[in-house]
Every structure is written in C-alpha cells, then in structure tokens.
Design an enzyme around this catalytic site. Structure first.
Site, PDB file in Angstrom:
ATOM      1  N   SER A   1       0.981  -1.210   0.035  1.00 22.06           N
ATOM      2  CA  SER A   1       0.149  -0.236  -0.214  1.00 22.06           C
ATOM      3  C   SER A   1       0.979   1.374   0.109  1.00 22.06           C
ATOM      4  O   SER A   1       1.256   1.613  -0.408  1.00 22.06           O
ATOM      5  CB  SER A   1      -0.763  -0.262   1.159  1.00 22.06           C
ATOM      6  OG  SER A   1      -1.976   0.853   1.347  1.00 22.06           O
TER       7      SER A   1
ATOM      8  N   HIS B   1      -6.987  -5.749  -1.173  1.00 22.99           N
ATOM      9  CA  HIS B   1      -5.783  -5.167  -0.607  1.00 22.99           C
ATOM     10  C   HIS B   1      -4.630  -6.001  -0.355  1.00 22.99           C
ATOM     11  O   HIS B   1      -4.958  -6.611   0.593  1.00 22.99           O
ATOM     12  CB  HIS B   1      -6.528  -4.695  -0.296  1.00 22.99           C
ATOM     13  CG  HIS B   1      -5.313  -3.135   0.028  1.00 22.99           C
ATOM     14  ND1 HIS B   1      -4.473  -2.448  -1.104  1.00 22.99           N
ATOM     15  CD2 HIS B   1      -4.656  -2.443   1.356  1.00 22.99           C
ATOM     16  CE1 HIS B   1      -3.954  -1.917  -0.441  1.00 22.99           C
ATOM     17  NE2 HIS B   1      -3.916  -1.138   0.073  1.00 22.99           N
TER      18      HIS B   1
ATOM     19  N   ASP C   1      -8.690  -5.829  -5.869  1.00 21.16           N
ATOM     20  CA  ASP C   1      -8.167  -4.766  -4.521  1.00 21.16           C
ATOM     21  C   ASP C   1      -8.639  -3.230  -5.401  1.00 21.16           C
ATOM     22  O   ASP C   1      -8.715  -2.467  -6.743  1.00 21.16           O
ATOM     23  CB  ASP C   1      -6.690  -4.195  -4.901  1.00 21.16           C
ATOM     24  CG  ASP C   1      -6.591  -2.918  -3.866  1.00 21.16           C
ATOM     25  OD1 ASP C   1      -7.076  -2.513  -2.999  1.00 21.16           O
ATOM     26  OD2 ASP C   1      -4.950  -3.357  -3.892  1.00 21.16           O
TER      27      ASP C   1
END
Length: 611
Positions: free
Chosen positions: A214, A361, A330
């Site tokens: 991320s 994710h 995601d």
C-alpha cells in the site's frame, strides 16, 4: 627426516586450523537460486539493533534546517564480529508511529449535489505512539536469517522524522533516496536527531532492495523514480502510483473502496504523527494551501497538483528491477496502479515481472519469487530470474502460493472483441458480438440508496440498465483492459456514471468469492468527455460520447455463466451521493463494450453457441 615430518605436521595443523576457522564464519548461502536461512543469522537476541537520523537535502517543516529521517537497523552480529558486509532490505512508511482515528468529520461529507462544495470537514490530530519507538519489526524475521540487513525509516513528518507529510510530494521520494545514499556512503547519518556524532553504514554492501504494501509499497517506487544509485530492485505490493487515480476516476470524484469521503487532505491528517510543535506550519503550508488549492473536489479534473503526485510522470530516471504485485479485486488501491507502471517499465527496458492474484488489497508474491528477485539483484547470484515468465497470475480457485506462469500480461493471445447492446436494459437486455440497428435509447434514474449489488441482482429496475451475453457454452478468459464507449445524455448539468461488469447469475451465498460476481468496474464523469484536464457542464438532454477503460483484469468466466454489463449512476460505496432523480439516457446504437478475450472472436463465437 624427523625435521621434515615436524614441518609437515605443523603445516597440516595450520591448514586444519585455517579450514576450521573459515568454516566457523557465517556467510549467506544459496540453493536453487534462493538465499537460504543461515542458523548463525537466526537468533533474534543476538541481532544488533540501533536507530539513527539521516540528513536529507530538503527542509519541509519550516525550521531552516535540513530534515532528518528516523532510521532503524537490524543486522546479524557477524556484521561486527566478522566484518561481514550484507545487502539491505529497506522498508519505509508513514504509518509506523500511529495514525488518526476514523472519527466523525475526518472524511468529506459526500451527500451533496455534484458541482457544489461540501461542508468543511473536521481536522483530527494524530497521537504519536511513544517517544522513541522501535520503528517496525516487519520483514525482519523473513530476511535477516537469509543474509540481509533490514532497515526501516519513518517518512517525512511522521514518527520521529523531521519534515512534513506531503502525500506524494517530492520530499517523499527524496527521503528514502537520502537513506539509500547513506547506506552507500554518500549521505550523513547521526546518532541523534539534533546531534553531530556521525554514524557510518560500514556493514552495507551498497546493494539495496525495497518492498512494502500500500503506502509502504508506493514509497519504493517513489525512491526508484529518483534513479538513486544502489537501489537495485523493488517489490511494490498494491502500491498507489498516482494520487489522482486513487481519489478520482476519469474526471469523477471517487473514493477508494472502504473509505467513502476520503481525499488526499484526509490522508495527510491520517498520517501526520510528527513533531507536534511543527504541525501548525505543515498544516498551513501543505494541507491548507497546496492541497486546498489543488485537490479540486468540484470538477475532479487532472491538473498540475495531481500531475506532481503521479509517479508515471517521474519514471525516466528509474532503473531498479521491478517486481509488481497486486490483486485484481483490490477496490482500495485499484489494479490499474500497478498495470500502468509495469507497462511503462517494460517500455523503458527495466527488468520487470508482475504478480496478480484474485483477492483484495495487499497480498505479496510467493516468498520464492521475492527471494529469487532479491537473491539475483542484491547478492548477484546468477539464478536466471531475468528469464522467468514475466507474468504470474493466481487462478480463481488456486493457492496464492501457486500462481500460473504466463508469457506476459495482458495475455498475448488476447484480442479485443466488441460487444453491442440490445434493448430491454431496464429488465435484461442483450450483450452480443453482432450489431443490430435501431435499438433506440433507454433511460435510468439515479438513486444512491440502492447498492450496486442489489441492482445487479434485480430482475428489473428503473435505476440501472443491464445487458447480458448468452449463457456461455465454453469458459471465457478475459485478460487486459475492458473499454466502454458510451453515448449518454443527462437531465442535469452533472452526473455520476458507474459501470460494472458482472458474472451472472449472481452468487448470493455468504461464502461466495468476489470473482463469482464482480468481473471489473469503472467510473467516469461525463463532463470530462473531451479529456481528463477539461470538463464542462452538460446541456440537459444533449448526447455526449465518452470512451474509458475499466479496471484491468484476468479472469476466467466459467461456462454456464453470463457476462453482464450494468450501467448506473451513483455508486454508494465510491461516489458523491446527490439527491435521487437525475436521469441518464443511453443511445444503445452508439454504445459498445470492448472485451480483451483470449482467443478473440473465435473464442466468443464458440462460447456464445448453444450446446
């Protein structure tokens, strides 16, 4: 003769001692092209751990001193006792010292008319964790025993690092660059935040790899775009590669999945855990000036502010070998983020591979893939990784640790197939590869109170248009970017446009996988029918043509299912939510869907034939 024997025995003794001594030295070793766990590196209590501050080339907190980044190091004891030099796995993040709570008012209010300003949101302060925290323990157990040093740092304006968070600004690229420069002997490190006693990275080989997930996966790419020497390889996992693409979609103000009402200034508040005494300056300069003047929640257009936070624009200096990883489902950091960078890296001749899975994710590549990547580029072992398959995709029901290898992504055997719409979309229209004339126009009415999931399952609805293929008699493999061309009119000067590609019948069971239902999605602002940088109010009733990509995908739709194209307006998990009632009218004869199908037209013809 006795003298000769004594000399010979003495020589043999010294030789044995030398061999014994050399055998006692712990060094990395490799099997099957991968770094193996070394028992002597694997005792956490013996690891050397220390922290320091690396001086950067910028000042972003207004104190007229170069910002220093807080850095922590974890290394095997042999880096001191045996003068062993090792390569570095480096992880940097804005999250290590804590984040703001998701309190009421942190996010933007999304219940207002399009083109109107929302009420001002509340700013929430981060309560920093600890005065001198261990920055992080992530990745240490994985990499230190395999013969790496693991380094962590807090990004600017977070934790005990100086500076201001800018959420994609230049300092967030230059901060990890400075740490890499220090690891390679080109920058200064200090024992204290304000001290003058220097620290040297004498244990570093000068070979650095970065990884993270991320935001922590964004920063390796940010560092790589500086072209810094010594950064040999990166493995970004679900990285945000453009803040425009994270908070906007084809001109539309669109939230990341799960965070309705988030925008770049919200993320700024969320991560701003740095020195409390410097926060007022950063808030004034970054959040309340630069971000406020640039983020533009009214039009959603792409502008200089967003261009400066799009790493695709900064890739020319990049040379670090790239292994991307992302989930096709995601809906937070969407799969286009990795796709666009991977495509650019290939064009630049950068060694590149991509790993995609079918989940949401996060989700790193299998350890063996990561190990081979770092073993080759950091340890210099000739394991042939550069000749491995370029694309690795976890098929729908497979173990994530067992991806299928492909020559490339998108699949080289995929080609675009154009599907056309036939009327009755308020109930169930037809999506077919043959064009029929005079299908006319159909109108839906916006109502954000009804979810996309419910609209897709409804037998009929005035709030969406749905067009489905014949029941598939063969599996259909989609690989790449689906593209829609829509000819549309709105009853108001502004409207949301949402598009879902779904697999029907919908699986409503609790244990249903997302791949059972969602194929891919896309969102757009019809006001941006000309370009991302230019929007104009729609003339009610006038038709406009707009073409845009849906999110990249690689999915096998099983026989017995139907592929459905659903068009609706406000998506209540992602878009601004105006009052219900806006009407969108679609000209079916001028609207089409392009699907990347493995096998192309022949595959579709075969799948559409009745058994």
């Amino acid at each position: 003769m006795k003298t000769y024997l004594r000399i010979l025995l003495s020589f043999l003794f010294l030789f044995c001692v030398t061999i014994s001594f050399s055998q006692e030295k712990a060094v990395p070793f490799f099997e099957n092209g991968e770094a193996q766990i070394v028992p002597e590196f694997s005792e956490p209590k013996a690891w050397i751990r220390h922290d320091l501050w690396v001086e950067t080339e910028f000042d972003t907190d207004g104190d007229d001193k170069l910002d220093r980044m807080h850095v922590s190091v974890t290394r095997p004891p042999q880096t001191d006792s045996e003068d062993l030099k090792l390569p570095v796995i480096y992880v940097t993040s804005p999250y290590f010292a804590g984040v703001a709570r998701n309190e009421d008012g942190l996010f933007w209010d999304v219940k207002h008319e399009l083109g109107e300003a929302a009420k001002e949101r509340t700013h929430v302060e981060v309560k920093r964790m600890g005065e001198r925290p261990v920055i992080s323990n992530s990745h240490i157990l994985k990499w230190v025993p395999r013969g790496y040093i693991v380094v962590h740092s807090s990004s600017p304006g977070t934790g005990l690092s100086d500076g201001s968070p800018t959420v994609g600004g230049d300092n967030e690229s230059l901060a990890p660059k400075a740490v890499i420069d220090w690891l390679c002997g080109r920058a200064k490190g200090y024992t204290e935040r304000d001290g003058n006693e220097e620290v040297k990275a004498y244990w570093s080989t000068g070979k650095v790899g970065m990884t993270g997930t991320s935001y922590n996966g964004t920063l390796p790419l940010a560092a790589a775009t500086t072209g810094v020497e010594g950064l040999e390889a990166i493995i970004p996992i679900a990285p945000n590669t453009s803040y425009y693409h994270y908070y906007r979609s084809n001109g539309l103000v669109r939230s990341p999945g799960g965070y309705l009402g988030e925008d770049i200034d919200v993320l700024y508040d969320f991560i701003h855990s740095g020195d409390e005494s410097k926060r007022a300056y950063s808030n004034r300069v970054v959040r309340n000036t630069e971000m406020k003047n640039g983020l533009d929640r009214i039009t959603g257009d792409y502008n200089d502010f967003w261009a400066g936070r799009d790493y695709l624009n900064d890739m020319e200096p990049m040379k670090a070998a790239l292994l991307m990883a992302h989930g096709f489902n995601d809906w937070n950091v969407m799969p286009e983020h990795s796709y666009r960078i991977y495509e650019a890296a290939k064009k630049q001749g950068i060694p590149s591979q991509i790993f995609y899975h079918q989940n949401g994710h996060g989700g790193p590549p299998p350890i063996t893939m990561m190990n081979r990547w770092f073993t080759h580029y950091l340890h210099g072992i000739d394991n042939g990784v550069e000749n491995d398959a370029k694309a690795w995709i976890v098929r729908e029901n497979d173990n994530p640790q067992e991806p299928t290898a492909y020559k490339e992504y998108p699949n080289p055997d995929a080609s675009s197939v154009t599907l056309h719409l036939q009327k009755e979309g308020l109930k169930t229209g037809v999506l077919i590869n043959k064009k029929s004339k005079n299908q006319g126009k159909e109108t839906l009415v916006d109502d954000h109170n009804i979810s996309g999931e419910d609209l897709a399952q409804a037998e009929s609805s005035k709030n969406r248009l749905l067009y489905v293929t014949p029941t598939l008699s063969e599996d259909v493999h989609i690989s790449g970017l689906a593209k829609i061309t829509v000819n549309i009119a709105s009853s108001k000067p502004a409207a949301n446009l949402s598009v879902w590609l779904v697999s029907l019948p919908w699986n409503g069971e609790k244990d249903a996988k997302i791949t059972d239902n969602i194929i891919t999605r896309g969102w757009a602002d019809p006001q941006n029918y000309k370009s991302l940088t230019e929007s104009e109010p729609l003339k009610p009733g006038k038709f406009y043509s707009m073409t845009f990509d849906l999110q990249p995908d690689d999915q096998i739709i099983p026989k017995g299912q139907q592929i459905g194209l659903m068009i609706f307006s406000s998506d209540n998990q992602y878009t601004i939510l105006p009052k219900p009632g806006t009407e969108l009218t679609i000209d079916l004869d001028k609207t089409s869907l392009s699907l990347p199908i493995v096998g192309g037209e022949k595959a579709i013809e075969k799948a559409f034939k009745k058994n």
